[in-house]
Scaffold this motif. Structure first.
Motif, PDB file in Angstrom:
ATOM      1  N   PRO A   5       0.701  -1.000  -0.318  1.00  0.00           N
ATOM      2  CA  PRO A   5      -0.287  -0.013   0.113  1.00  0.00           C
ATOM      3  C   PRO A   5       0.851   1.092  -0.518  1.00  0.00           C
ATOM      4  O   PRO A   5       0.840   1.680   0.993  1.00  0.00           O
ATOM      5  CB  PRO A   5      -0.787  -0.577   1.000  1.00  0.00           C
ATOM      6  N   PHE A   6       1.468   1.547  -0.728  1.00  0.00           N
ATOM      7  CA  PHE A   6       2.519   2.254  -1.246  1.00  0.00           C
ATOM      8  C   PHE A   6       1.912   3.493  -2.199  1.00  0.00           C
ATOM      9  O   PHE A   6       1.561   3.667  -3.012  1.00  0.00           O
ATOM     10  CB  PHE A   6       3.394   1.799  -1.758  1.00  0.00           C
ATOM     11  N   ILE A   7       1.389   4.894  -1.579  1.00  0.00           N
ATOM     12  CA  ILE A   7       0.896   5.869  -2.958  1.00  0.00           C
ATOM     13  C   ILE A   7       1.819   7.351  -3.520  1.00  0.00           C
ATOM     14  O   ILE A   7       2.951   7.949  -2.368  1.00  0.00           O
ATOM     15  CB  ILE A   7       0.439   6.884  -1.925  1.00  0.00           C
ATOM     16  N   GLY A   8       3.225   6.826  -4.292  1.00  0.00           N
ATOM     17  CA  GLY A   8       3.585   8.112  -4.759  1.00  0.00           C
ATOM     18  C   GLY A   8       4.963   8.324  -4.435  1.00  0.00           C
ATOM     19  O   GLY A   8       5.379   7.381  -3.479  1.00  0.00           O
ATOM     20  N   THR A   9       5.668   9.042  -4.498  1.00  0.00           N
ATOM     21  CA  THR A   9       7.093   9.164  -4.392  1.00  0.00           C
ATOM     22  C   THR A   9       6.999  11.072  -3.197  1.00  0.00           C
ATOM     23  O   THR A   9       5.929  11.607  -4.140  1.00  0.00           O
ATOM     24  CB  THR A   9       8.390   9.455  -5.393  1.00  0.00           C
ATOM     25  N   PRO A  10       7.409  10.526  -2.028  1.00  0.00           N
ATOM     26  CA  PRO A  10       7.213  12.187  -2.015  1.00  0.00           C
ATOM     27  C   PRO A  10       8.575  13.096  -2.275  1.00  0.00           C
ATOM     28  O   PRO A  10       9.113  13.093  -2.670  1.00  0.00           O
ATOM     29  CB  PRO A  10       7.841  11.805  -0.138  1.00  0.00           C
ATOM     30  N   SER A  11       8.062  14.271  -2.038  1.00  0.00           N
ATOM     31  CA  SER A  11       8.758  15.470  -2.305  1.00  0.00           C
ATOM     32  C   SER A  11      10.252  14.949  -2.062  1.00  0.00           C
ATOM     33  O   SER A  11      10.077  14.302  -0.169  1.00  0.00           O
ATOM     34  CB  SER A  11       8.865  16.800  -1.655  1.00  0.00           C
ATOM     35  N   PRO A  12      11.155  14.460  -2.518  1.00  0.00           N
ATOM     36  CA  PRO A  12      12.726  14.253  -2.579  1.00  0.00           C
ATOM     37  C   PRO A  12      13.232  14.830  -1.724  1.00  0.00           C
ATOM     38  O   PRO A  12      13.585  16.424  -1.262  1.00  0.00           O
ATOM     39  CB  PRO A  12      13.650  14.605  -3.941  1.00  0.00           C
ATOM     40  N   VAL A  13      13.743  13.968  -0.310  1.00  0.00           N
ATOM     41  CA  VAL A  13      14.453  14.876   0.592  1.00  0.00           C
ATOM     42  C   VAL A  13      15.724  13.520   1.059  1.00  0.00           C
ATOM     43  O   VAL A  13      15.281  12.406   1.175  1.00  0.00           O
ATOM     44  CB  VAL A  13      14.035  14.477   2.231  1.00  0.00           C
ATOM     45  N   PRO A  14      16.963  13.683   1.563  1.00  0.00           N
ATOM     46  CA  PRO A  14      18.210  12.879   1.332  1.00  0.00           C
ATOM     47  C   PRO A  14      17.941  12.095   1.649  1.00  0.00           C
ATOM     48  O   PRO A  14      18.062  11.257   1.962  1.00  0.00           O
ATOM     49  CB  PRO A  14      19.035  13.849   1.701  1.00  0.00           C
ATOM     50  N   ALA A  15      16.934  12.291   3.378  1.00  0.00           N
ATOM     51  CA  ALA A  15      17.073  11.336   3.956  1.00  0.00           C
ATOM     52  C   ALA A  15      16.104   9.852   3.643  1.00  0.00           C
ATOM     53  O   ALA A  15      15.743   9.114   4.976  1.00  0.00           O
ATOM     54  CB  ALA A  15      16.409  11.692   5.702  1.00  0.00           C
ATOM     55  N   LEU A  16      15.580  10.358   3.708  1.00  0.00           N
ATOM     56  CA  LEU A  16      13.880   9.345   2.804  1.00  0.00           C
ATOM     57  C   LEU A  16      14.701   8.298   1.464  1.00  0.00           C
ATOM     58  O   LEU A  16      15.535   8.954   1.046  1.00  0.00           O
ATOM     59  CB  LEU A  16      12.911  10.396   1.142  1.00  0.00           C
ATOM     60  N   PHE A  17      14.223   7.139   2.629  1.00  0.00           N
ATOM     61  CA  PHE A  17      14.097   5.494   1.701  1.00  0.00           C
ATOM     62  C   PHE A  17      13.232   5.361   1.014  1.00  0.00           C
ATOM     63  O   PHE A  17      12.412   5.042   1.869  1.00  0.00           O
ATOM     64  CB  PHE A  17      14.887   4.195   3.218  1.00  0.00           C
ATOM     65  N   THR A  18      13.535   5.138   0.047  1.00  0.00           N
ATOM     66  CA  THR A  18      12.714   3.924  -1.128  1.00  0.00           C
ATOM     67  C   THR A  18      13.102   2.416  -0.973  1.00  0.00           C
ATOM     68  O   THR A  18      14.305   2.567  -1.734  1.00  0.00           O
ATOM     69  CB  THR A  18      12.449   5.229  -2.373  1.00  0.00           C
ATOM     70  N   PRO A  19      12.735   1.454  -0.831  1.00  0.00           N
ATOM     71  CA  PRO A  19      12.894   0.325  -1.079  1.00  0.00           C
ATOM     72  C   PRO A  19      13.309   0.232  -3.063  1.00  0.00           C
ATOM     73  O   PRO A  19      12.731   0.429  -3.401  1.00  0.00           O
ATOM     74  CB  PRO A  19      12.113  -0.635  -0.781  1.00  0.00           C
ATOM     75  N   PRO A  20      14.315  -0.596  -2.927  1.00  0.00           N
ATOM     76  CA  PRO A  20      14.639  -1.227  -4.596  1.00  0.00           C
ATOM     77  C   PRO A  20      13.918  -1.547  -5.053  1.00  0.00           C
ATOM     78  O   PRO A  20      13.434  -1.859  -6.478  1.00  0.00           O
ATOM     79  CB  PRO A  20      16.060  -1.317  -4.729  1.00  0.00           C
TER      80      PRO A  20
END
Length: 212
Positions: A5-20
């Motif tokens: 249940p993932f909706i889009g990608t937040p505004s980029p911040v360096p601390a954000l971890f997005t699973p590959p």
């Protein structure tokens, strides 16, 4: 495995971890580069008060926050970046899926669930994480074999009673530990601060994984 249940990608911040890849189990090194360091997870991390407080106090440990609400993810990410905490990251995803399917097996030293949504309506109690087999099975899978811990705080008495009942049926997987108020450094979350100001009682419990 269900779809995440993932909706889009937040505004980029360096601390954000997005699973590959949202459809396979992560490796420990994909979350932070040194897999030998303890990893703690703050599930439903709100505005990141607890996450950043722990990361600042324990630079020798890594901390991953999990939060599904976009605004909170961005706010937490900015806090991490502002405080320059290389040992903290934030991921936008739903909690049950993260624990049940995504986090690495035996890769989490401690998982914190602090003031979660109590789902107070009678017809909604099955939505409480502590009542879901997917979450409980996943919790046992991801906690480290050498003393991994689950720590819960809630102001909701029925939620707390449900947690005690659920873990009582899994005494072959978890044993309850004492949790004195001064046992170790533990920042107060934003939600907990609000509830304390309202005069509510905060219930807490701590369990340790047994076996594999």
């Amino acid at each position: 495995m269900p779809a995440p249940p993932f909706i889009g990608t937040p505004s980029p911040v360096p601390a954000l971890f997005t699973p590959p890849d949202h459809f396979r189990e992560l490796t420990r090194a994909e979350i932070f580069p040194d897999p030998s360091r303890p990893l703690e997870v703050d599930l439903g991390c709100g505005d990141g008060t607890f996450l950043t407080g722990m990361a600042a106090h324990h630079p020798e440990r890594d901390f991953l926050g999990v939060e599904r609400m976009l605004g909170r993810v961005i706010k937490t990410g900015r806090k991490i970046d502002t405080q320059q905490l290389p040992n903290a990251r934030i991921m936008r995803l739903e909690s049950a899926y993260t624990v049940g399917w995504l986090l690495p097996t035996s890769g989490v030293t401690r998982l914190h669930l602090l003031c979660p949504d109590p789902w107070p309506k009678k017809g909604h109690t099955a939505r409480r994480l502590v009542n879901q087999s997917e979450f409980l099975d996943g919790l046992h899978r991801i906690l480290s074999d050498d003393g991994g811990e689950f720590l819960l705080k809630t102001d909701d008495q029925p939620y707390f009673e449900d947690a005690l009942a659920s873990f009582a049926t899994r005494q072959h997987q978890f044993k309850r530990l004492d949790w004195p108020a001064d046992a170790f450094f533990y920042p107060t979350t934003d939600f907990e601060t609000d509830w304390l100001h309202m005069g509510r009682t905060i219930h807490r419990a701590r369990w340790q994984k047994i076996g594999r």
